[in-house]
Design an enzyme around this catalytic site. Structure first.
Site, short mmCIF file in Angstrom:
data_model
loop_
_atom_site.label_atom_id
_atom_site.label_comp_id
_atom_site.label_asym_id
_atom_site.label_seq_id
_atom_site.Cartn_x
_atom_site.Cartn_y
_atom_site.Cartn_z
NE ARG A 198 -3.51 -2.40 2.65
CZ ARG A 198 -3.15 -3.59 3.11
NH1 ARG A 198 -1.91 -3.75 3.58
NH2 ARG A 198 -3.99 -4.59 3.13
CE LYS A 221 -7.86 -2.16 5.35
NZ LYS A 221 -8.43 -1.98 4.00
CG HIS A 277 -5.51 0.51 -3.32
ND1 HIS A 277 -4.74 0.53 -2.17
CD2 HIS A 277 -6.22 -0.65 -3.27
CE1 HIS A 277 -4.99 -0.55 -1.46
NE2 HIS A 277 -5.87 -1.28 -2.10
NE ARG A 280 -3.01 -4.05 -1.28
CZ ARG A 280 -2.32 -4.84 -0.46
NH1 ARG A 280 -1.00 -4.74 -0.41
NH2 ARG A 280 -2.93 -5.74 0.29
CG HIS A 303 -5.42 -9.84 0.61
ND1 HIS A 303 -5.59 -10.10 -0.74
CD2 HIS A 303 -5.38 -8.49 0.72
CE1 HIS A 303 -5.65 -8.96 -1.40
NE2 HIS A 303 -5.52 -7.96 -0.53
CE1 TYR A 312 -5.82 -7.43 -7.95
CE2 TYR A 312 -5.84 -8.57 -5.85
CZ TYR A 312 -5.85 -7.40 -6.57
OH TYR A 312 -5.91 -6.19 -5.91
#
Length: 332
Positions: A198, A221, A277, A280, A303, A312
């Site tokens: 990020r 995050k 973003h 990313r 994630h 993706y």
């Protein structure tokens, strides 16, 4: 308390918990039995709180938010931002009392937000944040009732295909960033494209996080540290950049505005809501296009759930290729 004679006998009219407590009326054939029952009730109130009225909860919804922040939110990376948003929500709903706050009240708030042009995705996030406030207060024993938002469904979001930059577009962007007056924006962009980080993670990099061909991202995050390999060339650029600009342990200073300005000048069209973003998304998309593993990508991006990374998967050259050989028509 009173014992009165009525047509059917002697009636006990009693509120053992006081004016705001439970009121009970009971009729007996004789006054003696009425007196005995009255004394029985008076004795029971000493043994049990069933007859005692519950204290009125005078707290406001914002008080639960403050408790959530004090015991949980303060530990989150975005805890203060969430608290600020939650207090703004409380204000928008007229600072309701916690005890009377209802599902319907929040549903009406959502309708007003939709009418004001706020996206369903943003409203779902607000819903999740406020639901978490009640859940945490329940865990703390600070809220004895049910969560009023537990049964309210979030808005269903139509999944959109994520846009990403092609190689020629990336080259165009990098050439424009080379002309920027900001000395940090180009290298931060390269870090994002090389590691899938990020923007905030790359911009906040400290020199101690770059060593032995790796960048270790911390304060992420998901609150989980992750280490991503980088090329020797990129590592050398980062070390040299730190020596040149001498920002103590920091490698970069702020460059967000410079990136936005450069991106606008390239006239590259992005999906709504994307800015930094896009870097990313571009990393993840090219990772899969070039044959990368979806589980490896999950770890690289940090994630917590594979569901997020599966966005993706369709870019993989092998994605669903089994349909060519495993469908029934191919066996005929």
């Amino acid at each position: 308390m009173a014992i009165n004679q009525v047509k059917t006998g002697w009636q006990v009219d009693i509120q053992p918990g006081g004016r705001s407590g439970k009121r009970v009326k009971k009729t007996f054939r004789t006054k003696a039995k009425a007196i005995a029952w009255e004394r029985f009730v008076q004795a029971k109130i000493q043994e049990s709180s069933d007859w005692t009225p519950q204290k009125k909860d005078t707290r406001y919804l914002k008080d639960l938010v403050e408790t959530w922040y004090q015991y949980h939110g303060i530990e989150l990376n975005d805890g203060f931002r969430r608290k600020t948003l939650l207090l703004t929500m409380c204000s928008s709903m007229g600072h309701p009392k916690a005890e009377t706050f209802s599902t319907e009240q929040f549903a009406q708030y959502r309708i007003k937000r939709i009418d004001a042009g706020i996206t369903p995705n943003t409203i779902n996030r607000e819903h999740a944040y406020l639901r978490a406030v009640f859940n945490e207060n329940i865990r703390l024993g600070n809220w004895k009732k049910d969560n009023p938002l537990a049964q309210l469904r979030a808005f269903k979001i139509q999944e959109q295909e994520l846009s990403y930059l092609t190689l020629p577009q990336i080259q165009q962007l990098l050439r424009r960033l080379e002309l920027s007056k900001n000395p940090h924006v180009l290298l931060i962009t390269k870090v994002c494209l090389a590691t899938g980080s990020r923007w905030g993670e790359a911009e906040a990099l400290r020199i101690s996080q770059v060593k032995k061909g790796l960048i270790q991202y911390v304060n992420t995050k998901s609150s989980k540290a992750r280490s991503i390999p980088i090329s020797k060339g990129l590592e050398s650029q980062l070390l040299e950049h730190h020596k040149t600009y001498k920002l103590e342990n920091r490698i970069f200073s702020s460059a967000y505005s410079a990136f936005r300005e450069a991106l606008e000048e390239t006239n590259l069209k992005l999906s709504e809501g994307q800015l930094t973003h896009i870097l990313r998304h571009s990393f993840a998309s090219h990772f899969m296009i070039n044959g990368g593993n979806i589980i490896a990508l999950q770890k690289i991006l940090g994630h917590s759930s594979l569901v997020m990374t599966m966005r993706y998967a369709h870019l993989s050259p092998e994605h669903l290729q089994e349909t060519l050989t495993l469908n029934p028509l191919s066996k005929l």
